[in-house]
Motif scaffolding. Structure first.
Motif: not given
Length: 120
Positions: A66-67, A36, A61, A64, A69, A77-82
């Motif tokens: 990265v997200t 993050e 973003d 979908g 916060r 920012y952080s990775v969202q792997p889904a």
């Protein structure tokens, strides 16, 4: 009234569109390696401005990938792997379909070699 998210096809399209840009792929790689972080930190390792990084992160973003916060005055920012996982599954399924088709063509060609048509 509830708003539904994109369907599977639209989600894959969004991910592929986001990943088509080399700067966004680099950002995703940096986020995966660093965890993050802020857009300012990400911009330090790229030949683009912080504002450009923020615009690229908005595309990631929306796909979908990265997200964001808020942490005080910073946005981290952080990775969202889904979404990437779902796209990889779609690609794997597509590859499996082609493998099945090619195997069928191979079987038909081999069968035709073994049993040539009668000559007139």
């Amino acid at each position: 009234m509830t708003e539904e998210g994109p369907g599977p096809a639209e989600a894959v399209d969004s991910v592929l569109t986001a990943l088509a840009d080399p700067t966004r792929r680099r950002l995703l790689h940096l986020l995966a390696a660093r965890g993050e972080v802020t857009a300012t930190v990400l911009a330090e390792g790229l030949p683009v401005s912080r504002q450009a990084v923020v615009k690229h992160l908005a595309v990631l973003d929306a796909a979908g990938l990265v997200t964001a916060r808020r942490a005080g005055r910073e946005v981290r920012y952080s990775v969202q792997p889904a979404a990437l996982d779902a796209t990889a599954r779609w690609m794997s399924s597509l590859a499996a379909d082609w493998d099945r088709r090619l195997a069928r063509i191979k079987r038909l060609a081999e069968a035709a070699e073994q049993d040539p048509p009668p000559q007139p």
